[in-house]
Enzyme design. Structure first.
Site, PDB file in Angstrom:
ATOM      1  N   ASN A  12     -13.665   7.969  -5.149  1.00  0.00           N
ATOM      2  CA  ASN A  12     -13.823   7.800  -3.703  1.00  0.00           C
ATOM      3  C   ASN A  12     -13.696   9.176  -3.043  1.00  0.00           C
ATOM      4  OD1 ASN A  12     -13.122   7.516  -0.920  1.00  0.00           O
ATOM      5  ND2 ASN A  12     -12.682   5.355  -1.264  1.00  0.00           N
ATOM      6  N   HIS A  15     -11.973  11.339   1.448  1.00  0.00           N
ATOM      7  CA  HIS A  15     -11.035  12.318   2.014  1.00  0.00           C
ATOM      8  C   HIS A  15     -11.497  13.767   1.881  1.00  0.00           C
ATOM      9  CE1 HIS A  15      -8.736   9.080   3.382  1.00  0.00           C
ATOM     10  NE2 HIS A  15      -8.658   8.556   2.169  1.00  0.00           N
ATOM     11  N   HIS A  48     -16.530   4.878   2.018  1.00  0.00           N
ATOM     12  CA  HIS A  48     -16.233   3.829   2.993  1.00  0.00           C
ATOM     13  C   HIS A  48     -16.693   4.337   4.361  1.00  0.00           C
ATOM     14  CE1 HIS A  48     -12.832   1.073   4.837  1.00  0.00           C
ATOM     15  NE2 HIS A  48     -14.024   0.854   5.365  1.00  0.00           N
ATOM     16  N   ARG A  50     -16.454   3.886   7.751  1.00  0.00           N
ATOM     17  CA  ARG A  50     -15.638   3.130   8.713  1.00  0.00           C
ATOM     18  C   ARG A  50     -16.337   3.036  10.065  1.00  0.00           C
ATOM     19  NH1 ARG A  50     -10.312   1.871   8.315  1.00  0.00           N
ATOM     20  NH2 ARG A  50      -9.309   2.297   6.319  1.00  0.00           N
ATOM     21  N   ARG A  54     -14.253   7.944  10.906  1.00  0.00           N
ATOM     22  CA  ARG A  54     -13.194   8.954  10.817  1.00  0.00           C
ATOM     23  C   ARG A  54     -13.405   9.926   9.650  1.00  0.00           C
ATOM     24  NH1 ARG A  54      -7.965   5.324   9.109  1.00  0.00           N
ATOM     25  NH2 ARG A  54      -8.659   4.090  10.881  1.00  0.00           N
ATOM     26  N   GLU A  75     -18.573   0.934   0.573  1.00  0.00           N
ATOM     27  CA  GLU A  75     -17.564   0.047   1.172  1.00  0.00           C
ATOM     28  C   GLU A  75     -17.853  -0.098   2.664  1.00  0.00           C
ATOM     29  OE1 GLU A  75     -13.664   0.857  -1.603  1.00  0.00           O
ATOM     30  OE2 GLU A  75     -13.839   1.962   0.266  1.00  0.00           O
ATOM     31  N   THR A 106      -6.635   1.030   4.502  1.00  0.00           N
ATOM     32  CA  THR A 106      -6.971  -0.393   4.390  1.00  0.00           C
ATOM     33  C   THR A 106      -5.738  -1.224   4.026  1.00  0.00           C
ATOM     34  OG1 THR A 106      -9.136   0.306   3.631  1.00  0.00           O
ATOM     35  CG2 THR A 106      -8.594  -2.032   3.369  1.00  0.00           C
ATOM     36  N   GLU A 156     -12.711  -6.646  -6.117  1.00  0.00           N
ATOM     37  CA  GLU A 156     -11.858  -5.478  -6.346  1.00  0.00           C
ATOM     38  C   GLU A 156     -10.473  -5.861  -5.878  1.00  0.00           C
ATOM     39  OE1 GLU A 156     -13.293  -1.582  -5.192  1.00  0.00           O
ATOM     40  OE2 GLU A 156     -11.246  -0.885  -4.805  1.00  0.00           O
ATOM     41  N   HIS A 196      -6.933   1.235  -4.887  1.00  0.00           N
ATOM     42  CA  HIS A 196      -6.175   1.581  -3.691  1.00  0.00           C
ATOM     43  C   HIS A 196      -4.779   2.073  -4.079  1.00  0.00           C
ATOM     44  CE1 HIS A 196      -6.125   1.837   0.694  1.00  0.00           C
ATOM     45  NE2 HIS A 196      -4.826   1.839   0.516  1.00  0.00           N
TER      46      HIS A 196
HETATM   47  C1  LIG Z   1     -11.132   0.081   0.894  1.00  0.00           C
HETATM   48  C2  LIG Z   1     -10.329   1.193   0.403  1.00  0.00           C
HETATM   49  O1  LIG Z   1      -9.291   0.984  -0.160  1.00  0.00           O
HETATM   50  C3  LIG Z   1     -10.775   2.616   0.575  1.00  0.00           C
HETATM   51  O2  LIG Z   1     -11.991   2.726   1.190  1.00  0.00           O
HETATM   52  C4  LIG Z   1      -9.815   3.313   1.392  1.00  0.00           C
HETATM   53  O3  LIG Z   1      -9.691   2.533   2.548  1.00  0.00           O
HETATM   54  C5  LIG Z   1     -10.292   4.717   1.730  1.00  0.00           C
HETATM   55  O4  LIG Z   1      -9.387   5.416   2.446  1.00  0.00           O
HETATM   56  P1  LIG Z   1      -8.967   5.154   3.996  1.00  0.00           P
HETATM   57  O5  LIG Z   1      -8.305   3.809   4.040  1.00  0.00           O
HETATM   58  O6  LIG Z   1      -7.996   6.238   4.266  1.00  0.00           O
HETATM   59  O7  LIG Z   1     -10.180   5.193   4.856  1.00  0.00           O
HETATM   60  N1  LIG Z   2     -11.214   0.804  -2.855  1.00  0.00           N
HETATM   61  C1  LIG Z   2     -10.178   1.718  -3.134  1.00  0.00           C
HETATM   62  C2  LIG Z   2     -10.688   3.094  -3.059  1.00  0.00           C
HETATM   63  O1  LIG Z   2     -11.867   3.320  -2.968  1.00  0.00           O
HETATM   64  C3  LIG Z   2      -9.766   4.245  -3.178  1.00  0.00           C
HETATM   65  O2  LIG Z   2      -8.561   4.054  -2.492  1.00  0.00           O
HETATM   66  P1  LIG Z   2      -7.501   5.280  -2.478  1.00  0.00           P
HETATM   67  O3  LIG Z   2      -7.376   5.773  -3.916  1.00  0.00           O
HETATM   68  O4  LIG Z   2      -8.090   6.347  -1.607  1.00  0.00           O
HETATM   69  O5  LIG Z   2      -6.241   4.682  -1.971  1.00  0.00           O
END
Ligand SMILES: CC(=O)[C@@H](O)[C@H](O)COP(=O)(O)O
Ligand SMILES: NCC(=O)COP(=O)(O)O
Length: 248
Positions: A12, A15, A48, A50, A54, A75, A106, A156, A196
């Protein structure tokens, strides 16, 4: 590697975009991060988009869709805006997630059982354009059953509670909950992913659960990349996962 101990890493990159958005610059580019992650062994890239934009922006998703060698796990919240966007880009995989503008991250899973009709319609729309749909849910039998009923091929499991558990007893309880959930979901024909809050220190126990297909990992991996570089951060995470999956 056999089918039984195969495990996939979805990186992911949200960030990376968080850092870019902090200054409104063009760098660091999450697209470059995605390509580097793929080179280092990522099996897929998760983003993701959003509602408040953000971190990931629509441009990122559009460019990723063109340049990824693996596949995008997109996502999104269950809104008309997001459904229309997904229909315009046709990602390989869509994960429907709950979303609240005020949340830091999330919190909890999608309430599939409480809104079956709405989720079923979304799954149908996305399946019709060729997406494999997964539902980001809590490890709860009601939600897993509802996910199978609405026709999603995958779920998931939200591992946040496991990641946030403090005492060994709490960790063991949350892990057992995930293990039971995986078994319950597999018995209903679902593909089981998880993610997550997963980190280098807690990923192995989840990767070792038989039947877990893919882990999506972002925040901890990108944080580690600040110190060791993204390619090494991805390679280290994947090595931990593969070693753990071989102990299944
Ligand atoms: C759904 C999920 O778990 C990820 O997309 C996570 O939410 C990404 O990080 P943020 O929640 O900080 O946007
Ligand atoms: N769906 C979870 C994800 O994509 C990553 O979550 P995180 O490792 O950033 O908490």
């Amino acid at each position: 590697m056999t089918e039984a101990n195969r495990i996939l890493l979805g990186v992911n990159i949200d960030h990376v975009a968080t850092l870019r958005q902090a200054r409104g610059t063009r760098y660091p580019d999450p697209v470059k991060a995605a390509l580097d992650a793929e080179e280092a062994g990522a099996d897929g890239i998760t983003v993701h988009l959003r509602e408040d934009r953000r971190h990931i922006q629509e441009r990122d998703v559009r460019v990723l869709q063109e340049v990824l060698q693996t596949r995008m796990n997109f996502e999104m919240g269950v809104t008309e805006e997001m459904l229309a966007f997904a229909e315009s880009i046709r990602p390989a995989h869509v994960c429907l997630v709950p979303e609240r503008r005020e949340e830091l991250t999330t919190e909890g899973g999608l309430d599939v059982a409480g809104q079956e009709k709405r989720i079923h319609e979304a799954v149908q729309r996305l399946s019709a354009i060729g997406c494999e749909v997964s539902l980001f849910i809590d490890t709860d039998e009601r939600q897993i059953e509802a996910s199978a009923r609405v026709g999603a091929p995958a779920i998931e499991l939200h591992t946040g509670r496991y990641a946030d558990a403090h005492t060994p007893a709490e960790v063991a309880l949350e892990l057992a909950r995930i293990r039971d959930g995986v078994e319950f979901g597999l018995a209903r024909g679902l593909i089981i992913n998880a993610g997550h809050g997963l980190h280098y220190h807690n990923v192995e126990a989840v990767a070792a659960i038989p039947g877990v297909n893919e882990l999506n990992i972002g925040h901890a991996l990108i944080a580690h990349a600040v110190f060791v570089g993204l390619k090494q951060a991805v390679a280290e995470m994947k090595a931990l996962m593969i070693a753990a999956a071989h102990r299944r």
